[in-house]
Design a protein around this motif. Sequence first.
Motif, PDB file in Angstrom:
ATOM      1  N   TYR A  19      59.512  35.023  -0.801  1.00  0.00           N
ATOM      2  CA  TYR A  19      59.078  35.053  -1.780  1.00  0.00           C
ATOM      3  C   TYR A  19      57.193  34.817  -1.663  1.00  0.00           C
ATOM      4  O   TYR A  19      57.067  35.200  -0.696  1.00  0.00           O
ATOM      5  N   ALA A  20      56.517  35.046  -2.353  1.00  0.00           N
ATOM      6  CA  ALA A  20      54.506  35.356  -1.823  1.00  0.00           C
ATOM      7  C   ALA A  20      53.847  34.442  -3.118  1.00  0.00           C
ATOM      8  O   ALA A  20      54.153  34.512  -4.556  1.00  0.00           O
ATOM      9  N   VAL A  21      53.257  34.246  -2.710  1.00  0.00           N
ATOM     10  CA  VAL A  21      51.451  33.211  -3.232  1.00  0.00           C
ATOM     11  C   VAL A  21      50.102  33.420  -3.016  1.00  0.00           C
ATOM     12  O   VAL A  21      50.219  33.753  -1.898  1.00  0.00           O
ATOM     13  N   SER A  22      49.406  33.886  -4.281  1.00  0.00           N
ATOM     14  CA  SER A  22      48.431  34.214  -4.146  1.00  0.00           C
ATOM     15  C   SER A  22      47.582  32.991  -3.322  1.00  0.00           C
ATOM     16  O   SER A  22      47.979  32.062  -3.128  1.00  0.00           O
ATOM     17  N   THR A  23      47.034  34.055  -1.860  1.00  0.00           N
ATOM     18  CA  THR A  23      45.689  32.696  -1.383  1.00  0.00           C
ATOM     19  C   THR A  23      44.752  32.317  -2.326  1.00  0.00           C
ATOM     20  O   THR A  23      43.929  31.152  -1.290  1.00  0.00           O
ATOM     21  N   ARG A  24      44.447  32.455  -3.154  1.00  0.00           N
ATOM     22  CA  ARG A  24      43.396  32.481  -3.880  1.00  0.00           C
ATOM     23  C   ARG A  24      42.821  30.795  -3.752  1.00  0.00           C
ATOM     24  O   ARG A  24      42.034  29.867  -4.047  1.00  0.00           O
ATOM     25  N   LEU A  25      44.488  29.915  -4.531  1.00  0.00           N
ATOM     26  CA  LEU A  25      44.241  28.281  -4.402  1.00  0.00           C
ATOM     27  C   LEU A  25      44.762  27.637  -2.614  1.00  0.00           C
ATOM     28  O   LEU A  25      44.815  26.436  -2.936  1.00  0.00           O
ATOM     29  N   VAL A  26      45.144  28.475  -2.356  1.00  0.00           N
ATOM     30  CA  VAL A  26      46.143  27.925  -1.070  1.00  0.00           C
ATOM     31  C   VAL A  26      44.993  26.901   0.514  1.00  0.00           C
ATOM     32  O   VAL A  26      43.999  28.152   0.777  1.00  0.00           O
ATOM     33  N   THR A  27      44.938  25.854   0.300  1.00  0.00           N
ATOM     34  CA  THR A  27      44.029  25.123   1.276  1.00  0.00           C
ATOM     35  C   THR A  27      44.759  25.322   2.237  1.00  0.00           C
ATOM     36  O   THR A  27      43.763  24.604   3.504  1.00  0.00           O
ATOM     37  N   GLY A  28      46.239  25.401   3.045  1.00  0.00           N
ATOM     38  CA  GLY A  28      46.487  25.169   4.539  1.00  0.00           C
ATOM     39  C   GLY A  28      48.371  25.147   4.128  1.00  0.00           C
ATOM     40  O   GLY A  28      48.670  25.097   3.041  1.00  0.00           O
ATOM     41  N   ILE A  29      48.224  25.229   5.212  1.00  0.00           N
ATOM     42  CA  ILE A  29      49.929  25.992   5.793  1.00  0.00           C
ATOM     43  C   ILE A  29      50.675  25.134   6.878  1.00  0.00           C
ATOM     44  O   ILE A  29      49.701  25.167   8.173  1.00  0.00           O
ATOM     45  N   MET A  30      51.187  24.412   6.776  1.00  0.00           N
ATOM     46  CA  MET A  30      52.023  23.477   8.131  1.00  0.00           C
ATOM     47  C   MET A  30      53.093  22.953   8.440  1.00  0.00           C
ATOM     48  O   MET A  30      53.591  23.110   6.804  1.00  0.00           O
TER      49      MET A  30
END
Length: 315
Positions: A19-30
């Motif tokens: 899957y993929a999601v746009s980074t425009r609303l992404v604030t972190g990955i952990m």
Amino acid sequence: MDINNDLPWVIFEISRQLYAVSTRLVTGIMSIPPVIRVANAPELFLGAVRVRGEVFPVLNTRKLLGCPSADKEAEAVIGILEENKEEHLRWMSLLRHCVESGKRFPMPLEATGCFFGRWYYDYVRKGSPYSAELKNAEAPHNEVHSLAKRIDALRGQDGEYDEAATELLEQAEKHSQKLVSCIDGISQSIRETLTPMIINLSFPSTRDTCMAFTVDSVKAVDEISMIDEKGNSKVLFVSGYLCGVGHNDKLAGELLLMDDLEIVKLVKLYHDSVKDQSPKKLRGEGSEEDGKEKDGESDKEKDGSDKTKEDKQEP
């Protein structure tokens, strides 16, 4: 959702689908922190997590997409692996018995004919979960069957096996041990990869839309190219929270594109359900009213203490 933008996308995996999601609303990955269980939280949410002093809800993306839980999916595969391992050990035990007793081996000698072989080749051919890991078991399995064929060819008309059969049997048992170790290693590896990650989403100006959603693993943050938009039948069938199909040159397979704006809307469902659970309570902090009550109790205690002192001073 406007999917024609120049921003990169976070590419991730859930139940072996990319899957993929746009980074425009992404604030972190952990990696997912300890989850706080929240009373009245909707079933779509695991609960909440605390990150850098902030508490926000965590969406169970597998449940949203109709996928089985990672634990159930993994344990189902491990159970099948254990069953196939036991069947292979019985097959080997029968082979040894036949060599020692001079009986003809009654089981199929082809690698695709035994219980393990039939399941393995069907499972891998379908591209099922963990089929890539299982390919490591193919070589020792094939070698066992190759040696079994050579052993069978050494059986004479009198039913006795040539002395070389014993040596071949020992070689077959060594490869059998490799196969068993490989299966056990795959089961262990599956258990060790059950820790999910989370991707945080947020509108910077609106705190109530801060949330996270779970993924099995993150593969890349990269550009994608569109294949089809929401009219794609595969997208419509899987979930209303998908907005199209994409492709990345570095990863094989189609990418199902998540609609971040639709996902963020789910946070309202969470807040409406747990509105009595204030962020301060989730953080373990007291409210202002709690503080006032404590101050009041303190004043009462102080007044009582002073009064006691005055009473003691009276003749």
